[in-house]
Design a protein around this motif. Structure first.
Motif, PDB file in Angstrom:
ATOM      1  N   VAL A 182       0.844  -1.210   0.000  1.00 31.30           N
ATOM      2  CA  VAL A 182       0.000   0.000   0.000  1.00 31.30           C
ATOM      3  C   VAL A 182       0.874   1.254   0.000  1.00 31.30           C
ATOM      4  O   VAL A 182       0.558   2.248  -0.639  1.00 31.30           O
ATOM      5  CB  VAL A 182      -0.966   0.002   1.210  1.00 31.30           C
ATOM      6  N   LYS A 183       1.994   1.171   0.728  1.00 32.99           N
ATOM      7  CA  LYS A 183       2.899   2.319   0.861  1.00 32.99           C
ATOM      8  C   LYS A 183       2.170   3.580   1.355  1.00 32.99           C
ATOM      9  O   LYS A 183       2.225   4.638   0.699  1.00 32.99           O
ATOM     10  CB  LYS A 183       3.607   2.629  -0.459  1.00 32.99           C
ATOM     11  N   PRO A 184       1.512   3.492   2.491  1.00 30.36           N
ATOM     12  CA  PRO A 184       0.826   4.684   2.997  1.00 30.36           C
ATOM     13  C   PRO A 184       1.844   5.720   3.479  1.00 30.36           C
ATOM     14  O   PRO A 184       2.973   5.374   3.816  1.00 30.36           O
ATOM     15  CB  PRO A 184       0.016   4.137   4.173  1.00 30.36           C
ATOM     16  N   GLU A 185       1.412   6.968   3.499  1.00 25.76           N
ATOM     17  CA  GLU A 185       2.268   8.003   4.091  1.00 25.76           C
ATOM     18  C   GLU A 185       2.158   7.978   5.604  1.00 25.76           C
ATOM     19  O   GLU A 185       3.096   8.329   6.319  1.00 25.76           O
ATOM     20  CB  GLU A 185       1.838   9.386   3.589  1.00 25.76           C
ATOM     21  N   ILE A 186       0.970   7.615   6.062  1.00 27.79           N
ATOM     22  CA  ILE A 186       0.705   7.633   7.499  1.00 27.79           C
ATOM     23  C   ILE A 186      -0.032   6.355   7.897  1.00 27.79           C
ATOM     24  O   ILE A 186      -0.938   5.906   7.187  1.00 27.79           O
ATOM     25  CB  ILE A 186      -0.176   8.849   7.875  1.00 27.79           C
ATOM     26  N   ILE A 187       0.378   5.815   9.032  1.00 26.75           N
ATOM     27  CA  ILE A 187      -0.350   4.681   9.614  1.00 26.75           C
ATOM     28  C   ILE A 187      -0.916   5.139  10.954  1.00 26.75           C
ATOM     29  O   ILE A 187      -0.211   5.774  11.750  1.00 26.75           O
ATOM     30  CB  ILE A 187       0.596   3.478   9.855  1.00 26.75           C
ATOM     31  N   VAL A 188      -2.169   4.839  11.177  1.00 30.60           N
ATOM     32  CA  VAL A 188      -2.739   5.034  12.516  1.00 30.60           C
ATOM     33  C   VAL A 188      -2.838   3.650  13.151  1.00 30.60           C
ATOM     34  O   VAL A 188      -3.552   2.775  12.641  1.00 30.60           O
ATOM     35  CB  VAL A 188      -4.127   5.719  12.460  1.00 30.60           C
ATOM     36  N   GLY A 189      -2.108   3.455  14.217  1.00 23.80           N
ATOM     37  CA  GLY A 189      -2.133   2.186  14.947  1.00 23.80           C
ATOM     38  C   GLY A 189      -3.235   2.234  15.981  1.00 23.80           C
ATOM     39  O   GLY A 189      -3.255   3.128  16.833  1.00 23.80           O
ATOM     40  N   LEU A 190      -4.161   1.280  15.880  1.00 19.54           N
ATOM     41  CA  LEU A 190      -5.331   1.299  16.754  1.00 19.54           C
ATOM     42  C   LEU A 190      -5.164   0.291  17.889  1.00 19.54           C
ATOM     43  O   LEU A 190      -5.323  -0.917  17.684  1.00 19.54           O
ATOM     44  CB  LEU A 190      -6.585   0.973  15.941  1.00 19.54           C
ATOM     45  N   GLY A 191      -4.816   0.791  19.049  1.00 20.81           N
ATOM     46  CA  GLY A 191      -4.766  -0.060  20.237  1.00 20.81           C
ATOM     47  C   GLY A 191      -3.405  -0.688  20.476  1.00 20.81           C
ATOM     48  O   GLY A 191      -2.527  -0.712  19.623  1.00 20.81           O
ATOM     49  N   LYS A 192      -3.316  -1.234  21.665  1.00 17.79           N
ATOM     50  CA  LYS A 192      -2.054  -1.766  22.187  1.00 17.79           C
ATOM     51  C   LYS A 192      -1.383  -2.786  21.260  1.00 17.79           C
ATOM     52  O   LYS A 192      -0.201  -2.676  20.954  1.00 17.79           O
ATOM     53  CB  LYS A 192      -2.371  -2.404  23.542  1.00 17.79           C
ATOM     54  N   PHE A 193      -2.148  -3.782  20.810  1.00 18.32           N
ATOM     55  CA  PHE A 193      -1.497  -4.870  20.078  1.00 18.32           C
ATOM     56  C   PHE A 193      -0.966  -4.421  18.728  1.00 18.32           C
ATOM     57  O   PHE A 193       0.142  -4.780  18.341  1.00 18.32           O
ATOM     58  CB  PHE A 193      -2.459  -6.049  19.916  1.00 18.32           C
ATOM     59  N   ALA A 194      -1.765  -3.629  18.041  1.00 18.06           N
ATOM     60  CA  ALA A 194      -1.303  -3.140  16.742  1.00 18.06           C
ATOM     61  C   ALA A 194      -0.065  -2.272  16.928  1.00 18.06           C
ATOM     62  O   ALA A 194       0.932  -2.421  16.210  1.00 18.06           O
ATOM     63  CB  ALA A 194      -2.414  -2.354  16.067  1.00 18.06           C
ATOM     64  N   VAL A 195      -0.122  -1.410  17.898  1.00 14.42           N
ATOM     65  CA  VAL A 195       0.988  -0.465  18.088  1.00 14.42           C
ATOM     66  C   VAL A 195       2.245  -1.196  18.561  1.00 14.42           C
ATOM     67  O   VAL A 195       3.350  -0.942  18.068  1.00 14.42           O
ATOM     68  CB  VAL A 195       0.560   0.642  19.086  1.00 14.42           C
ATOM     69  N   GLN A 196       2.064  -2.124  19.479  1.00 13.89           N
ATOM     70  CA  GLN A 196       3.241  -2.857  19.959  1.00 13.89           C
ATOM     71  C   GLN A 196       3.846  -3.702  18.830  1.00 13.89           C
ATOM     72  O   GLN A 196       5.057  -3.825  18.728  1.00 13.89           O
ATOM     73  CB  GLN A 196       2.859  -3.737  21.147  1.00 13.89           C
ATOM     74  N   ALA A 197       2.989  -4.248  17.989  1.00 10.27           N
ATOM     75  CA  ALA A 197       3.511  -5.039  16.866  1.00 10.27           C
ATOM     76  C   ALA A 197       4.261  -4.139  15.886  1.00 10.27           C
ATOM     77  O   ALA A 197       5.332  -4.487  15.394  1.00 10.27           O
ATOM     78  CB  ALA A 197       2.372  -5.763  16.158  1.00 10.27           C
ATOM     79  N   LEU A 198       3.713  -2.972  15.622  1.00  7.01           N
ATOM     80  CA  LEU A 198       4.346  -2.076  14.651  1.00  7.01           C
ATOM     81  C   LEU A 198       5.624  -1.463  15.210  1.00  7.01           C
ATOM     82  O   LEU A 198       6.610  -1.311  14.499  1.00  7.01           O
ATOM     83  CB  LEU A 198       3.370  -0.972  14.243  1.00  7.01           C
ATOM     84  N   LEU A 199       5.591  -1.117  16.484  1.00  5.29           N
ATOM     85  CA  LEU A 199       6.769  -0.476  17.083  1.00  5.29           C
ATOM     86  C   LEU A 199       7.771  -1.482  17.620  1.00  5.29           C
ATOM     87  O   LEU A 199       8.867  -1.106  18.029  1.00  5.29           O
ATOM     88  CB  LEU A 199       6.343   0.445  18.235  1.00  5.29           C
ATOM     89  N   GLN A 200       7.385  -2.761  17.622  1.00  5.65           N
ATOM     90  CA  GLN A 200       8.246  -3.787  18.222  1.00  5.65           C
ATOM     91  C   GLN A 200       8.637  -3.360  19.623  1.00  5.65           C
ATOM     92  O   GLN A 200       9.814  -3.354  19.995  1.00  5.65           O
ATOM     93  CB  GLN A 200       9.495  -4.016  17.355  1.00  5.65           C
ATOM     94  N   SER A 201       7.638  -2.981  20.383  1.00  2.28           N
ATOM     95  CA  SER A 201       7.891  -2.433  21.709  1.00  2.28           C
ATOM     96  C   SER A 201       6.805  -2.891  22.652  1.00  2.28           C
ATOM     97  O   SER A 201       5.688  -3.227  22.232  1.00  2.28           O
ATOM     98  CB  SER A 201       7.879  -0.899  21.609  1.00  2.28           C
ATOM     99  N   LYS A 202       7.113  -2.933  23.903  1.00  2.00           N
ATOM    100  CA  LYS A 202       6.120  -3.308  24.915  1.00  2.00           C
ATOM    101  C   LYS A 202       5.544  -2.070  25.588  1.00  2.00           C
ATOM    102  O   LYS A 202       4.836  -2.171  26.597  1.00  2.00           O
ATOM    103  CB  LYS A 202       6.764  -4.208  25.981  1.00  2.00           C
ATOM    104  N   ALA A 203       5.874  -0.909  25.064  1.00  2.00           N
ATOM    105  CA  ALA A 203       5.423   0.335  25.701  1.00  2.00           C
ATOM    106  C   ALA A 203       3.899   0.384  25.736  1.00  2.00           C
ATOM    107  O   ALA A 203       3.239   0.045  24.751  1.00  2.00           O
ATOM    108  CB  ALA A 203       5.961   1.522  24.930  1.00  2.00           C
ATOM    109  N   PRO A 204       3.328   0.797  26.876  1.00  9.57           N
ATOM    110  CA  PRO A 204       1.862   0.867  26.945  1.00  9.57           C
ATOM    111  C   PRO A 204       1.317   1.928  25.998  1.00  9.57           C
ATOM    112  O   PRO A 204       1.964   2.956  25.762  1.00  9.57           O
ATOM    113  CB  PRO A 204       1.574   1.238  28.404  1.00  9.57           C
TER     114      PRO A 204
END
Ligand code: SF4
Length: 255
Positions: A182-204
């Protein structure tokens, strides 16, 4: 131990090992457990029950695969096929791939399908989906077809439980490939699991939401999941703050 009992013990071990190897051979497994630690490890069906193979998605992409070489979202979906990479395959009605503009500037990434999504085969179509639609249409002035929407896991976790780490790990490469296509310019990560998966982080999510992050060079805005907002409507104003930043970025007004 006498020579006789040693001999009996060795015989017994050899017999067990032979049976074990025969079972593996019948199941089509030709490698020993530690022979190729980073390569495919499969698990035979036991007792005729459907059993998720113990492959990881990393394995999928380390070997020739239709999904690996996909040039379009359609090819990727075809490559994923009737995926059985993780145990979520056994409870799904439909694999929920993704929907929207294949060249969207904005992509929303959620956690996984719920009941409605599983039945309809489309992400964010239940009550949380309606709220996401409101964010897109009423909040951002866009149409649902303008954006691309996907989840980290493509099959519904039973009883809407959270996806487990092995399931996220198995399915994540499909999401990465979707983003790559898709090559989006912006991703909105919705919720903990999506964001942690995308950031490879456990940050709340409470710590990371509302600030710009990067996912392989793409701007990533973490915010709360719409399902969370249904339970905590007071936090809608925080999501609106986050979405306003996304709108400004899309309009090129962030400097
Ligand atoms: S959740 Fe993903 S990895 Fe697991 S079976 Fe479904 S498509 Fe495959």
């Amino acid at each position: 131990m006498s020579e006789d009992s040693e001999t009996r013990e060795i015989d017994s071990l050899v017999t067990s090992l032979r049976r074990h190897l025969e079972r593996r051979q019948r199941a089509g497994i030709r490698i020993l457990p530690n022979e190729m630690p980073n390569k495919q490890r499969t698990m035979p069906a036991i007792g005729g029950q459907e059993k998720a193979p113990q492959r990881t998605a990393g394995d999928l992409f380390s070997e020739p695969s239709p999904a690996l070489g996909a040039k379009t979202l359609e090819e990727l979906r075809a490559g994923i096929g009737d995926c059985r990479l993780c145990k979520l395959c056994s409870g799904r009605t439909n694999l929920v791939f993704g929907v929207g503009n294949p060249h969207a500037r904005l992509m929303f990434v959620g956690e996984g399908p719920g009941r409605d999504e599983d039945l309809q085969g489309e992400p964010f179509v239940g009550r949380a989906g309606q709220l996401l639609n409101d964010i897109i249409t009423k909040g951002m002035g866009l149409k649902r077809e303008d954006v691309y929407i996907a989840n980290v896991v493509k099959c519904r976790p039973p009883d809407n439980r959270n996806p487990e780490p092995d399931e996220v790990a198995a399915c994540e490469p499909f999401l990465k490939k979707q983003i790559d296509l898709v090559k989006p310019e912006i991703i909105v990560g919705l919720g903990k699991f999506a964001v942690q998966a995308l950031l490879q982080s456990k940050a709340p999510i409470t710590k990371v939401r509302g600030q710009w992050h990067r996912y392989h060079g793409i701007k990533l805005m973490p915010t709360f999941h719409p399902a969370y907002l249904l339970r905590n409507p007071a936090d809608k104003k925080l999501v609106w703050e986050d979405i306003k930043k996304v709108i400004k970025e899309l309009r090129g007004e962030n400097g």
